[in-house]
Design an enzyme around this catalytic site. Structure first.
Site, PDB file in Angstrom:
ATOM      1  CB  VAL A   1       5.226   7.674   2.990  1.00 47.18           C
ATOM      2  CG1 VAL A   1       4.345   7.698   4.221  1.00 47.18           C
ATOM      3  CG2 VAL A   1       5.863   6.279   2.818  1.00 47.18           C
ATOM      4  CG  ASP A   2       3.997   6.226  -2.958  1.00 44.22           C
ATOM      5  OD1 ASP A   2       3.304   7.231  -3.230  1.00 44.22           O
ATOM      6  OD2 ASP A   2       3.528   5.067  -2.944  1.00 44.22           O
TER       7      ASP A   2
ATOM      8  CG  HIS B   1       0.039   7.215   7.840  1.00 48.01           C
ATOM      9  ND1 HIS B   1      -0.446   6.040   7.300  1.00 48.01           N
ATOM     10  CD2 HIS B   1      -0.786   7.531   8.869  1.00 48.01           C
ATOM     11  CE1 HIS B   1      -1.509   5.655   7.976  1.00 48.01           C
ATOM     12  NE2 HIS B   1      -1.734   6.542   8.930  1.00 48.01           N
TER      13      HIS B   1
ATOM     14  CG  ASN C   1      -8.474  -3.576  -0.422  1.00 45.31           C
ATOM     15  OD1 ASN C   1      -7.422  -3.040  -0.737  1.00 45.31           O
ATOM     16  ND2 ASN C   1      -8.526  -4.564   0.455  1.00 45.31           N
TER      17      ASN C   1
ATOM     18  N   GLY D   1      -9.127  -8.544  -1.536  1.00 42.86           N
ATOM     19  CA  GLY D   1      -8.930  -9.286  -0.307  1.00 42.86           C
ATOM     20  C   GLY D   1      -9.576  -8.636   0.895  1.00 42.86           C
TER      21      GLY D   1
END
Length: 363
Positions: free
Chosen positions: A131-132, A157, A298, A300
């Site tokens: 959302v940045d 989102h 990605n 992890g």
């Protein structure tokens, strides 16, 4: 009403990741080969913005991996009782203090490299959970119109850069920040002192900050009324950022558009996301059902681990993506001055490691 924060199942947190570990050279080669045919739909998550100084939601320092953390849910934020008013005071004070860090964040090398692939037509569709607005900022370097940028990037989102009142009136976030500052001069002075001291508070991807350790109360924070509603002879101070809260559904338009973006692609790339939220995970499921090749980059564990049909590379995108872009675009006819400018742009400045005191915070 019981709503939980989407997270990675414990079984996946302990999933053996060794099979996904790759060298930088191998990751560059495999990602380049995956992207070379083009017509790729890309899905990104908070991990993409970490090198811009914005922490991810999950992972080692992710706020949602702290079992004590309790974000505000949609039904709490819009509750019109006194309890709801208290939730809005808490949300908007923290967001007022935290938003400047997100607003002033700069696109990093991954944002610009991905924008170069968009510009070159390799990735015609990008779906982001972030959302940045940093994907938009990076793509703007190639000078497309704002309409073209909106067509190329779907914010799954929503965005932190707009505010919507309960009656649908939209305000640019910088304007709303000014309203908050005018209504709360004490907190404006506090925010100014933080900026002057150069010691910003710990900011999360949604602009939320941790302030409980400062002994701060939310009781005196004023959430301003919507001026447009006042012109319509009604009082209303129920506002929310134009993004999807936990417990809130994405719009039907966004859901359909995201499905179409998957359907219209030949392959799907995922970068910097654990896919913990179902709105993103179901896009992976849709791609698998349609037998689209899927590659995930990605660091992890993620919700995609163990899903048949998903190639996984456990490596930071910032370590490989610029070299990947050069490989792919050289094969497709060369690199022009716009791409060179993009590949020479961007910061790589991850946030400092979280301290133990902050990890223990309950809010």
């Amino acid at each position: 009403m019981r709503v939980s924060v989407p997270n990675i199942p414990q079984s996946l947190l302990s999933f053996n990741q060794k099979a996904n570990k790759v060298t930088v050279s191998e990751a560059i080669e495999r990602t380049s080969a995956f992207l070379a045919p083009g017509n790729v739909t890309l899905i990104t998550g908070a991990g993409v913005s970490v090198d811009s100084g914005i922490r991810a939601y999950r992972g080692q320092d992710g706020r949602y991996m702290n079992p004590n953390y309790k974000p505000i849910f949609y039904h709490e934020l819009v509750d019109e009782t006194e309890k709801g008013h208290s939730f809005r005071q808490r949300y908007w004070l923290r967001s007022y203090l935290g938003y400047p860090s997100v607003r002033e964040a700069l696109p990093n090398t991954t944002h610009y490299a991905l924008a170069a692939l968009q510009y070159a037509g390799v990735i015609p569709r990008l779906i982001t959970q972030n959302v940045d607005g940093l994907h938009h900022a990076a793509l703007s370097l190639s000078h497309p119109s704002p309409v073209k940028i909106q067509e190329s990037i779907l914010e799954l989102h929503g965005t932190l850069h707009r505010v919507r009142c309960k009656h649908g009136h939209i305000t640019e976030r910088n304007v709303f920040q000014d309203w908050l500052a005018s209504a709360n001069p004490k907190w404006k002075d506090f925010a100014d002192s933080i900026e002057k001291e150069g010691a910003p508070l710990r900011t999360n991807p949604d602009g939320d900050v941790a302030i409980e350790h400062l002994g701060i109360s939310y009781d005196d924070f004023v959430v301003p009324e919507c001026p447009t509603c006042l012109q319509e002879n009604r009082h209303n101070n129920v506002h929310k950022p134009d993004l999807v809260f936990f417990g809130e559904s994405i719009t039907e338009y966004v859901k359909k558009r995201s499905y179409l973006d998957i359907e219209n692609s030949d392959r799907v790339l995922l970068i910097g996301t654990t896919l913990a939220t179902y709105s993103a995970f179901r896009l992976l499921k849709h791609a698998i059902e349609l037998k689209k090749p899927v590659l995930m980059i990605n660091v992890g564990p993620s919700r995609a681990d163990g899903v048949e049909g998903v190639q996984k590379l456990d490596i930071a995108s910032g370590d490989i993506i610029s070299d990947v872009v050069r490989n792919v675009l050289v094969q497709r006819g060369g690199i022009d001055s716009v791409v060179e400018r993009m590949l020479s742009s961007g910061i790589r400045k991850p946030p400092p490691k979280e301290d133990d005191g902050d990890r223990a915070l309950a809010s």
